[in-house]
Scaffold this motif. Sequence first.
Motif, PDB file in Angstrom:
ATOM      1  N   VAL A 252       1.213  -1.110  -0.077  1.00 40.19           N
ATOM      2  CA  VAL A 252       0.276  -0.123   0.073  1.00 40.19           C
ATOM      3  C   VAL A 252       0.135   1.658   0.140  1.00 40.19           C
ATOM      4  O   VAL A 252       0.279   1.981  -0.084  1.00 40.19           O
ATOM      5  N   SER A 253       1.900   1.213   0.175  1.00 45.48           N
ATOM      6  CA  SER A 253       3.391   2.424   0.303  1.00 45.48           C
ATOM      7  C   SER A 253       3.639   2.067  -0.968  1.00 45.48           C
ATOM      8  O   SER A 253       4.663   2.955  -0.854  1.00 45.48           O
ATOM      9  N   ASN A 254       3.681   1.579  -1.890  1.00 44.72           N
ATOM     10  CA  ASN A 254       4.069   1.274  -2.942  1.00 44.72           C
ATOM     11  C   ASN A 254       5.664   0.854  -2.724  1.00 44.72           C
ATOM     12  O   ASN A 254       6.771   1.229  -3.823  1.00 44.72           O
ATOM     13  N   GLN A 255       5.831  -0.084  -2.341  1.00 41.86           N
ATOM     14  CA  GLN A 255       7.409  -0.548  -1.819  1.00 41.86           C
ATOM     15  C   GLN A 255       7.189  -1.681  -1.974  1.00 41.86           C
ATOM     16  O   GLN A 255       6.673  -2.244  -1.802  1.00 41.86           O
ATOM     17  N   ASP A 256       8.771  -2.411  -2.657  1.00 41.48           N
ATOM     18  CA  ASP A 256       8.567  -3.319  -2.408  1.00 41.48           C
ATOM     19  C   ASP A 256       9.213  -4.349  -1.355  1.00 41.48           C
ATOM     20  O   ASP A 256       9.339  -4.317  -0.662  1.00 41.48           O
ATOM     21  N   THR A 257       8.548  -5.661  -1.340  1.00 39.84           N
ATOM     22  CA  THR A 257       8.554  -6.457   0.500  1.00 39.84           C
ATOM     23  C   THR A 257       9.727  -7.804  -0.691  1.00 39.84           C
ATOM     24  O   THR A 257       9.975  -7.674  -1.774  1.00 39.84           O
ATOM     25  N   ASN A 258      11.002  -7.230  -0.755  1.00 37.67           N
ATOM     26  CA  ASN A 258      11.768  -8.582  -0.562  1.00 37.67           C
ATOM     27  C   ASN A 258      12.957  -8.619   0.717  1.00 37.67           C
ATOM     28  O   ASN A 258      13.058  -8.727   2.195  1.00 37.67           O
ATOM     29  N   ASN A 259      14.008  -9.756   0.477  1.00 31.99           N
ATOM     30  CA  ASN A 259      14.796  -9.710   1.579  1.00 31.99           C
ATOM     31  C   ASN A 259      15.302  -9.272   2.457  1.00 31.99           C
ATOM     32  O   ASN A 259      15.315  -9.184   3.944  1.00 31.99           O
ATOM     33  N   LYS A 260      15.537  -7.418   1.513  1.00 30.01           N
ATOM     34  CA  LYS A 260      15.811  -6.202   1.897  1.00 30.01           C
ATOM     35  C   LYS A 260      15.343  -5.928   3.430  1.00 30.01           C
ATOM     36  O   LYS A 260      15.601  -6.018   3.871  1.00 30.01           O
TER      37      LYS A 260
ATOM     38  N   GLY B  59      14.526 -13.608 -11.178  1.00 29.01           N
ATOM     39  CA  GLY B  59      15.688 -14.201 -10.620  1.00 29.01           C
ATOM     40  C   GLY B  59      15.914 -14.459  -8.892  1.00 29.01           C
ATOM     41  O   GLY B  59      14.908 -13.373  -8.921  1.00 29.01           O
ATOM     42  N   ARG B  60      16.753 -14.364  -8.471  1.00 28.97           N
ATOM     43  CA  ARG B  60      16.233 -15.413  -7.169  1.00 28.97           C
ATOM     44  C   ARG B  60      16.482 -14.124  -6.389  1.00 28.97           C
ATOM     45  O   ARG B  60      16.369 -13.477  -4.934  1.00 28.97           O
ATOM     46  N   LYS B  61      18.346 -13.231  -6.712  1.00 32.83           N
ATOM     47  CA  LYS B  61      18.227 -12.181  -5.829  1.00 32.83           C
ATOM     48  C   LYS B  61      17.386 -11.338  -6.325  1.00 32.83           C
ATOM     49  O   LYS B  61      17.369 -10.423  -5.357  1.00 32.83           O
ATOM     50  N   LEU B  62      16.847 -10.730  -7.241  1.00 32.21           N
ATOM     51  CA  LEU B  62      15.799  -9.714  -7.394  1.00 32.21           C
ATOM     52  C   LEU B  62      14.197 -10.309  -7.123  1.00 32.21           C
ATOM     53  O   LEU B  62      13.430  -9.239  -7.611  1.00 32.21           O
ATOM     54  N   MET B  63      14.062 -11.251  -6.788  1.00 37.30           N
ATOM     55  CA  MET B  63      12.348 -11.774  -6.519  1.00 37.30           C
ATOM     56  C   MET B  63      11.990 -10.679  -5.418  1.00 37.30           C
ATOM     57  O   MET B  63      12.537 -10.228  -4.411  1.00 37.30           O
ATOM     58  N   LYS B  64      10.466 -10.179  -5.968  1.00 39.06           N
ATOM     59  CA  LYS B  64       9.661  -9.084  -5.350  1.00 39.06           C
ATOM     60  C   LYS B  64       8.474 -10.151  -4.680  1.00 39.06           C
ATOM     61  O   LYS B  64       8.473 -11.022  -5.813  1.00 39.06           O
ATOM     62  N   TYR B  65       8.210  -9.543  -3.600  1.00 36.67           N
ATOM     63  CA  TYR B  65       6.667 -10.285  -2.876  1.00 36.67           C
ATOM     64  C   TYR B  65       5.480  -9.277  -3.447  1.00 36.67           C
ATOM     65  O   TYR B  65       5.841  -8.237  -2.802  1.00 36.67           O
TER      66      TYR B  65
END
Length: 134
Positions: free
Chosen positions: A70-78, A115-121
Amino acid sequence: MMRRSHICEERGSGWDRIAESIEFHQLPAPSIRSAESNTIVTLSSPKPLSEMDDDEKVRAVYLHSCLQAVSNQDTNNKSIRNRFGLTDKESQKASSLIKLALDAKKIVPKDPDAGRKLMKYLPYWAGHSALSFM
């Protein structure tokens, strides 16, 4: 009467404030369940990641994913590492948390072919069919 006394408001921002505060203070995500004609929300005191059970971890990753979406941000490993106060060297712990949430079907890959390192959720409700609305 409660609105005039400034105890509650009608904008519907209460849940947003709760979720943001939980994220900021790195608290376990609330437990929400329905019982007969009411809803029960249980807030928890601070708890280290090592003491959270899998259900608490999944709820925390899901809530984080919802706030990110809802904040237009990505969920990722970081972002997961930041959420749980993990170091860059603890990326495997973040990956394990993501896997728990994926297995529970609470989050989905934004681009399954990445790719695994670029994956977003995304949270499950913002999945691929909902991307056009975001």
